[in-house]
Design a protein around this motif. Structure first.
Motif, mmCIF file in Angstrom:
data_model
loop_
_atom_site.group_PDB
_atom_site.id
_atom_site.type_symbol
_atom_site.label_atom_id
_atom_site.label_comp_id
_atom_site.label_asym_id
_atom_site.label_seq_id
_atom_site.Cartn_x
_atom_site.Cartn_y
_atom_site.Cartn_z
ATOM 1 N N ARG A 2 34.064 21.735 -15.081
ATOM 2 C CA ARG A 2 34.232 20.840 -13.937
ATOM 3 C C ARG A 2 33.251 19.670 -13.997
ATOM 4 O O ARG A 2 33.600 18.540 -13.665
ATOM 5 C CB ARG A 2 34.064 21.638 -12.657
ATOM 6 C CG ARG A 2 34.465 20.885 -11.421
ATOM 7 C CD ARG A 2 34.482 21.829 -10.217
ATOM 8 N NE ARG A 2 34.950 21.143 -9.049
ATOM 9 C CZ ARG A 2 36.154 21.275 -8.531
ATOM 10 N NH1 ARG A 2 37.016 22.087 -9.102
ATOM 11 N NH2 ARG A 2 36.503 20.611 -7.458
ATOM 12 N N LYS A 3 31.991 19.937 -14.438
ATOM 13 C CA LYS A 3 31.005 18.866 -14.545
ATOM 14 C C LYS A 3 31.394 17.872 -15.626
ATOM 15 O O LYS A 3 31.190 16.677 -15.473
ATOM 16 C CB LYS A 3 29.618 19.436 -14.836
ATOM 17 C CG LYS A 3 28.943 20.049 -13.648
ATOM 18 C CD LYS A 3 27.521 20.432 -13.974
ATOM 19 C CE LYS A 3 26.829 21.012 -12.769
ATOM 20 N NZ LYS A 3 25.423 21.339 -13.056
ATOM 21 N N THR A 4 31.951 18.361 -16.710
ATOM 22 C CA THR A 4 32.377 17.477 -17.796
ATOM 23 C C THR A 4 33.494 16.556 -17.317
ATOM 24 O O THR A 4 33.468 15.354 -17.587
ATOM 25 C CB THR A 4 32.864 18.301 -19.000
ATOM 26 O OG1 THR A 4 31.829 19.210 -19.387
ATOM 27 C CG2 THR A 4 33.216 17.416 -20.162
ATOM 28 N N HIS A 5 34.446 17.085 -16.610
ATOM 29 C CA HIS A 5 35.550 16.283 -16.081
ATOM 30 C C HIS A 5 35.025 15.227 -15.105
ATOM 31 O O HIS A 5 35.455 14.072 -15.136
ATOM 32 C CB HIS A 5 36.562 17.192 -15.377
ATOM 33 C CG HIS A 5 37.777 16.461 -14.903
ATOM 34 N ND1 HIS A 5 37.900 16.057 -13.594
ATOM 35 C CD2 HIS A 5 38.892 16.039 -15.554
ATOM 36 C CE1 HIS A 5 39.047 15.426 -13.458
ATOM 37 N NE2 HIS A 5 39.672 15.405 -14.627
ATOM 38 N N ARG A 6 34.078 15.613 -14.259
ATOM 39 C CA ARG A 6 33.503 14.679 -13.290
ATOM 40 C C ARG A 6 32.758 13.556 -13.999
ATOM 41 O O ARG A 6 32.836 12.392 -13.587
ATOM 42 C CB ARG A 6 32.556 15.428 -12.362
ATOM 43 C CG ARG A 6 32.040 14.551 -11.217
ATOM 44 C CD ARG A 6 31.103 15.305 -10.308
ATOM 45 N NE ARG A 6 31.785 16.444 -9.712
ATOM 46 C CZ ARG A 6 31.169 17.426 -9.088
ATOM 47 N NH1 ARG A 6 29.860 17.417 -8.980
ATOM 48 N NH2 ARG A 6 31.846 18.421 -8.560
ATOM 49 N N LYS A 7 32.035 13.866 -15.082
ATOM 50 C CA LYS A 7 31.309 12.845 -15.830
ATOM 51 C C LYS A 7 32.265 11.869 -16.517
ATOM 52 O O LYS A 7 32.012 10.674 -16.552
ATOM 53 C CB LYS A 7 30.394 13.494 -16.869
ATOM 54 C CG LYS A 7 29.187 14.158 -16.266
ATOM 55 C CD LYS A 7 28.306 14.760 -17.345
ATOM 56 C CE LYS A 7 27.105 15.445 -16.740
ATOM 57 N NZ LYS A 7 26.224 16.016 -17.764
ATOM 58 N N ILE A 8 33.350 12.382 -17.039
ATOM 59 C CA ILE A 8 34.329 11.515 -17.697
ATOM 60 C C ILE A 8 34.979 10.583 -16.679
ATOM 61 O O ILE A 8 35.128 9.379 -16.918
ATOM 62 C CB ILE A 8 35.383 12.360 -18.445
ATOM 63 C CG1 ILE A 8 34.746 13.051 -19.644
ATOM 64 C CG2 ILE A 8 36.555 11.492 -18.889
ATOM 65 C CD1 ILE A 8 35.641 14.052 -20.331
ATOM 66 N N VAL A 9 35.348 11.116 -15.528
ATOM 67 C CA VAL A 9 35.992 10.304 -14.497
ATOM 68 C C VAL A 9 35.011 9.257 -13.961
ATOM 69 O O VAL A 9 35.366 8.085 -13.796
ATOM 70 C CB VAL A 9 36.539 11.191 -13.363
ATOM 71 C CG1 VAL A 9 36.977 10.369 -12.170
ATOM 72 C CG2 VAL A 9 37.688 12.039 -13.880
ATOM 73 N N SER A 10 33.776 9.647 -13.701
ATOM 74 C CA SER A 10 32.808 8.679 -13.176
ATOM 75 C C SER A 10 32.482 7.610 -14.215
ATOM 76 O O SER A 10 32.300 6.446 -13.871
ATOM 77 C CB SER A 10 31.533 9.378 -12.707
ATOM 78 O OG SER A 10 30.887 10.005 -13.799
ATOM 79 N N GLY A 11 32.422 7.973 -15.485
ATOM 80 C CA GLY A 11 32.201 6.984 -16.539
ATOM 81 C C GLY A 11 33.354 6.009 -16.656
ATOM 82 O O GLY A 11 33.152 4.810 -16.859
#
Length: 61
Positions: A2-11
């Motif tokens: 979930r953290k990886t997905h959030r980082k990709i979306v925020s980037g």
């Protein structure tokens, strides 16, 4: 995961905002004289001088 997905979306959002800003700046420069962007909203007559003091440690000559 979930953290990886959030980082990709925020980037991706941050990158999109940066590209939108560059596009807007290029549109402003296109309309300005000589393709120059304004650096300040005030004119030079009302601008107060900025005095920079050096600490004197030999770094600047």
């Amino acid at each position: 995961m979930r953290k990886t997905h959030r980082k990709i979306v925020s980037g991706a959002l941050l990158c999109g905002c940066a590209l939108f800003t560059l596009y807007g700046a290029s549109r402003i420069a296109e309309r300005a004289e000589n393709g120059a962007l304004p650096t300040a909203l005030t004119d030079l007559d009302n601008e107060k001088p900025i005095i920079v003091l050096d600490a004197g440690h030999g770094g600047s000559t």
